[in-house]
Design a protein around this motif. Structure first.
Motif, PDB file in Angstrom:
ATOM      1  N   THR A 123      -0.950  -7.442 -11.213  1.00  0.00           N
ATOM      2  CA  THR A 123      -0.832  -6.220 -10.402  1.00  0.00           C
ATOM      3  C   THR A 123      -2.193  -5.794  -9.861  1.00  0.00           C
ATOM      4  N   LEU A 124      -3.203  -5.800 -10.743  1.00  0.00           N
ATOM      5  CA  LEU A 124      -4.559  -5.403 -10.328  1.00  0.00           C
ATOM      6  C   LEU A 124      -5.063  -6.291  -9.191  1.00  0.00           C
ATOM      7  N   TYR A 125      -4.914  -7.601  -9.350  1.00  0.00           N
ATOM      8  CA  TYR A 125      -5.463  -8.519  -8.354  1.00  0.00           C
ATOM      9  C   TYR A 125      -4.703  -8.428  -7.026  1.00  0.00           C
ATOM     10  N   LEU A 126      -3.368  -8.278  -7.098  1.00  0.00           N
ATOM     11  CA  LEU A 126      -2.587  -8.176  -5.866  1.00  0.00           C
ATOM     12  C   LEU A 126      -2.976  -6.940  -5.063  1.00  0.00           C
ATOM     13  N   ASN A 127      -3.172  -5.825  -5.778  1.00  0.00           N
ATOM     14  CA  ASN A 127      -3.504  -4.573  -5.085  1.00  0.00           C
ATOM     15  C   ASN A 127      -4.951  -4.539  -4.618  1.00  0.00           C
ATOM     16  N   THR A 128      -5.837  -5.147  -5.414  1.00  0.00           N
ATOM     17  CA  THR A 128      -7.257  -5.083  -5.071  1.00  0.00           C
ATOM     18  C   THR A 128      -7.593  -6.041  -3.938  1.00  0.00           C
ATOM     19  N   LEU A 129      -7.006  -7.259  -3.973  1.00  0.00           N
ATOM     20  CA  LEU A 129      -7.282  -8.222  -2.906  1.00  0.00           C
ATOM     21  C   LEU A 129      -6.737  -7.712  -1.569  1.00  0.00           C
ATOM     22  N   GLY A 130      -5.688  -6.876  -1.622  1.00  0.00           N
ATOM     23  CA  GLY A 130      -5.217  -6.171  -0.434  1.00  0.00           C
ATOM     24  C   GLY A 130      -4.476  -7.054   0.537  1.00  0.00           C
TER      25      GLY A 130
END
Length: 898
Positions: free
Chosen positions: A546-553
């Motif tokens: 979840t963190l990576y999906l949202n942060t990578l944008g």
């Protein structure tokens, strides 16, 4: 070796009552002691009180008592006393065998002072007996159980025993002296004349023990030891054992004298070389080893020792082959070319039945072999690896890694070998050693990256160790995106998400995200895989995805990842955790989010230690009270207030004061070294300790002839220096910018001295020019390193790029202890020990020390030191450095190498 003596130990006597059998695993089946109990044996001990003593039965009971004591059974005070008093009655027996058993049990029971008196008279009677066996053993027992008071009463008998014609008696007295030296040194030191006479004995064991005791008596007097060695090396020692001891003492004298002698001037070397022609093999080996361990030994000095060791390699005795190959292995670490003449002989040892010999032969060959022989050597090793234990395999793997770094063009052969053995059976430490070796080769040899990463990917397909899988995935995330075709690694990584445990799955998710962040063309495919991870049954895996999906944008389209996002996700947390914790605690929830940039990046370093108390020697404003912030700030404000230094920029570091005068002299002077990027300012803190004098126009004349890179720039004199009022004078030098220049500086204090009238306190108008010679001081490499700790060394280490890591191994030579070697390196580098690793455990044979600091130019540096010491106190060190600048990593290695 030193405490060997002719008297049989309890274990030797016990062995007479144990049936011998070739199958040691079944020995317990034949043991007469199986199932015996302490209570039953104590009942049997009543046989000692019988009017008609049965010597054989009494001996058997004592044997059982000794067995119980040696197995760790403890007797109560009452039980021990009863047995002791019963045993004393056995002195009436004339049986020699039983009497020796009595001696042994008395030693093991260690009677108290009031009980010792009971047997003292019997032992003293035996000590003067005509039976030599009684005399020798009585001496040993008396010296073991007696105290200082009784020792003075029997001292005369012990002195006589030392020069006794019977070697058994003399040896017993000498060995007792060695033990007594620990508890009653003053008494034993009075025996020097007798011990000196015993050194001339014709009996080999007596001469050996006498030399050992004489050296221990004199060991704290360096001159006396040197005289002892000088007198004995002229040929009066006949015993091979004593000769070995003498060689060791000679090496010690050479080591100590080499500090003061001129290069090439090697006292006693001729003696060591002459011992290479001795008829005893142990003396020859001891001399050869001593020569190889000489500090700064030359090829010419090594040649005769290497020749002798080469002959031992073809010996029929395994112990000689092992000793020779182990010594050659150590020489190969520092002087591999000197050992190349033995390569053919060592190749024949690869098939030696003794696996230890074979392993040492292989590792030595790997250090000394040439590039053309690598392929042939690897074929021989392949057949050998399956026959040895993991601990030996690890040694071979480490040697192969070193060989690969030595001959980079052979990396394919060596990498294939490592990948093959990685797929074979083995324990965790063995597999970790192989993985570490492959990682090191990948980092140091760019051409090996693609192949090495694929070998690691194949390994994690069937890896049973979670730790290794996560470490390899982390490494893949760093190096994989930098390869020509990163997409070929995705399959191996995603397989881990499907097939592994939660820890490895979480690590694989992070690795996938790194590929997505660093390789824009792969981002759409990575997003598909990360979305699948949102349904994992482990919350850590889901949270990371979840963190990576949202942060990578974005929606996973091919767009460049924002630089700040990359830094946030995969950069280092360049913050002291203590500061971050404090800021988070102080943060009050509000509409304004927490700003990580508001966290202070200042790391509180260790206080600067003053060498002498200020009450004794005031240092004035220039050296304020110790404190991490106030000290630096005060120094910086002081220097900025002086016009000559106001343009020097930011102060990097100020050293602790270095004393330039002895205590209680007319003038007290110390110097503080202020380091700037392009300048160095020496602040001389001066104090006048003579009430009748006033010093004016005080300056320091600095001779920088031994500091070639420094050029004097400015001087600020001190106008007046009254009695007991500290003052400062400054001298500034320019140096190459950002370069850690070093040098030695000579100093002369110059001033005009005026007499002061004690009654009025006024100085005379006319003065006299005078000068005062000060001590020299040096600007060293550690002056350019700031001690800055880190809260979590491992995280800090991984946050620094492996591209700027430099690793090498060094021989530190003989050291008094491992602790001394560790402290020497810490002081040399001037860095801050982390996580308490500066503390070395007593009698430790290896140690790892973690250091951190900031190098001039504000470059963060981390150092991992691995130390090891052998029986001869030779210390080897592996130095791994990571920093934010590869030139700084190289500079740290250069500092240690020089």
């Amino acid at each position: 070796m030193l405490y060997h003596a002719p008297m049989r130990s309890s274990s030797q006597i016990l062995s007479r009552y144990v049936k011998k059998d070739d199958d040691r695993d079944e020995e317990a089946e034949y043991s007469p002691f199986s199932g015996i109990e302490k209570g039953a044996v104590l009942q049997e001990a009543r046989v000692f009180n019988d009017p008609q003593l049965d010597s054989r039965r009494c001996s058997q009971v004592i044997t059982k008592l000794l067995y119980l004591l040696n197995q760790g059974d403890t007797f109560t005070k009452v039980e021990a006393t009863e047995v002791f008093f019963s045993v004393t009655k056995l002195f009436q027996s004339k049986d020699i065998g039983l009497r020796r058993m009595v001696y042994l049990i008395i030693k093991e029971l260690s009677p108290s002072a009031d009980e010792v008196i009971i047997v003292t008279s019997s032992l003293m009677k035996d000590m003067n007996s005509k039976t030599d066996v009684y005399r020798a053993n009585a001496i040993r027992v008396l010296c073991r159980i007696t105290d200082g008071t009784l020792l003075t009463q029997i001292e005369r008998y012990l002195k006589q025993a030392i020069v006794d014609k019977n070697p058994v008696v003399a040896s017993a007295a000498l060995v007792s002296g060695i033990h007594l030296l620990q508890t009653n040194p003053e008494i034993v030191k009075r025996w020097s004349n007798e011990v000196q006479e015993a050194v001339q004995s014709r009996a080999a064991l007596v001469q050996f023990h006498a030399l050992g005791l004489l050296h221990q008596i004199r060991q704290n007097d360096r001159l006396a030891v040197s005289k002892l060695v000088t007198s004995l090396t002229k040929g009066t020692v006949r015993s091979p054992l004593a000769q070995c001891l003498l060689i060791r003492y000679t090496s010690q004298v050479i080591r100590e004298s080499s500090m003061n002698s001129q290069p090439g001037d090697r006292p006693f070397y001729d003696y060591l070389e002459s011992c290479l022609r001795h008829k005893s093999e142990m003396v020859i080996f001891e001399a050869a080893r001593a020569i190889t361990e000489l500090s700064g030994v030359t090829s010419r000095e090594l040649t005769p020792a290497i020749t002798v060791l080469q002959l031992f390699l073809s010996s029929s005795k395994p112990v000689l082959r092992f000793a020779a190959v182990r010594t050659l292995n150590k020489v190969a670490m520092t002087q591999p070319m000197a050992v190349t003449t033995c390569n053919i002989d060592m190749e024949s040892l690869i098939s030696d039945q003794n696996r230890s010999i074979a392993t040492l032969a292989i590792t030595t060959l790997l250090k000394t072999g040439n590039e053309s022989g690598v392929d042939r050597l690897m074929k021989q090793i392949t057949n050998f690896m399956s026959d040895i234990a993991d601990e030996f395999k690890i040694v071979v793997v480490d040697a192969i890694r070193s060989l690969c770094l030595k001959f980079p063009l052979k990396f394919r052969t060596l990498m294939n070998f490592l990948s093959n053995i990685l797929r074979e059976e083995g324990g965790f430490e063995y597999k970790k050693a192989i993985v570490d070796s492959i990682v090191t080769i990948i980092r140091d040899i760019p051409d090996a990256k693609e192949g090495g990463l694929l070998h690691l990917c194949e390994f994690i397909e069937d890896c049973e160790f979670t730790y290794l899988s996560t470490q390899i995935l982390h490494f893949l995330g760093i190096e994989g995106p930098k390869t020509a075709d990163p997409s070929k690694f995705i399959r191996y990584i995603y397989n881990r998400v499907i097939l592994e445990n939660a820890t490895v799955r979480a690590s694989a998710v992070s690795t996938l995200a790194k590929f997505g962040a660093m390789v824009d063309s792969l981002k759409p495919r990575i997003f598909v895989l990360l979305r699948r991870c949102l349904y994992d049954n482990d919350d850590e895996v889901r949270d990371r995805a979840t963190l990576y999906l949202n942060t990578l944008g974005g929606d996973g389209s091919v767009v460049e990842t924002d630089k700040d996002v990359k830094e946030f996700l995969f950069g280092s947390l360049d913050l002291p955790l203590v500061n971050l914790e404090t800021s988070l605690k102080n943060y009050e929830p509000s509409d304004e989010p927490f700003d990580i940039n508001s966290v202070s990046r200042e790391v509180k370093s260790q206080p600067f230690a003053e060498k002498k108390a200020q009450a004794k020697k005031p240092t004035g404003l220039g050296a304020p009270p110790a404190g991490p912030t106030s000290t630096v700030d005060t120094y910086e404000k002081l220097l900025l207030s002086i016009p000559e230094f106001s343009t020097f920029g930011q102060l990097f570091k100020s050293s602790a004061p270095v004393e330039l005068t002895e205590a209680e002299t007319e003038y007290a002077v110390n110097v503080v070294k202020h380091i700037f990027d392009k300048y160095v300012v020496f602040q001389y803190n001066c104090t006048n300790t003579i009430p009748e004098q006033l010093l004016e126009n005080v300056t320091i004349v600095v001779d920088a002839s031994e500091a070639e890179e420094f050029e004097e720039l400015a001087t600020k004199p001190l106008r007046s220096l009254p009695y007991d009022t500290p003052g400062q004078t400054f001298v500034a030098f320019e140096k190459p910018e950002g370069v850690p220049s070093i040098g030695k500086f000579s100093n002369v204090l110059r001033f005009i001295v005026k007499e002061v009238d004690p009654s009025t306190g006024e100085a005379e108008e006319d003065g006299v020019e005078d000068e005062y010679q000060l001590e020299e001081f040096e600007v060293v490499a550690s002056d350019y390193m700031l001690k800055v700790g880190v809260s979590n060394f491992r995280n800090a280490w991984e946050s620094l790029s492996p591209d700027f890591e430099r690793v090498d191994e060094y021989g530190l030579g003989p050291r008094e202890s491992l602790k001394e070697a560790v402290n020497t390196v810490i002081n040399l580098l001037g860095m801050q020990p982390c996580e308490g690793t500066e503390v070395v455990a007593a009698n430790s044979r290896s140690h790892t020390c973690l250091l951190s600091g900031v190098y001039i130019g504000n470059v963060k540096v981390l150092v991992r030191l691995s130390f090891g010491v052998d029986g001869a106190k030779e210390v080897a060190m592996k130095l791994a450095v990571r920093s934010e600048d590869e030139l700084v990593s190289d500079a740290i290695h250069e500092l240690v190498a020089n």
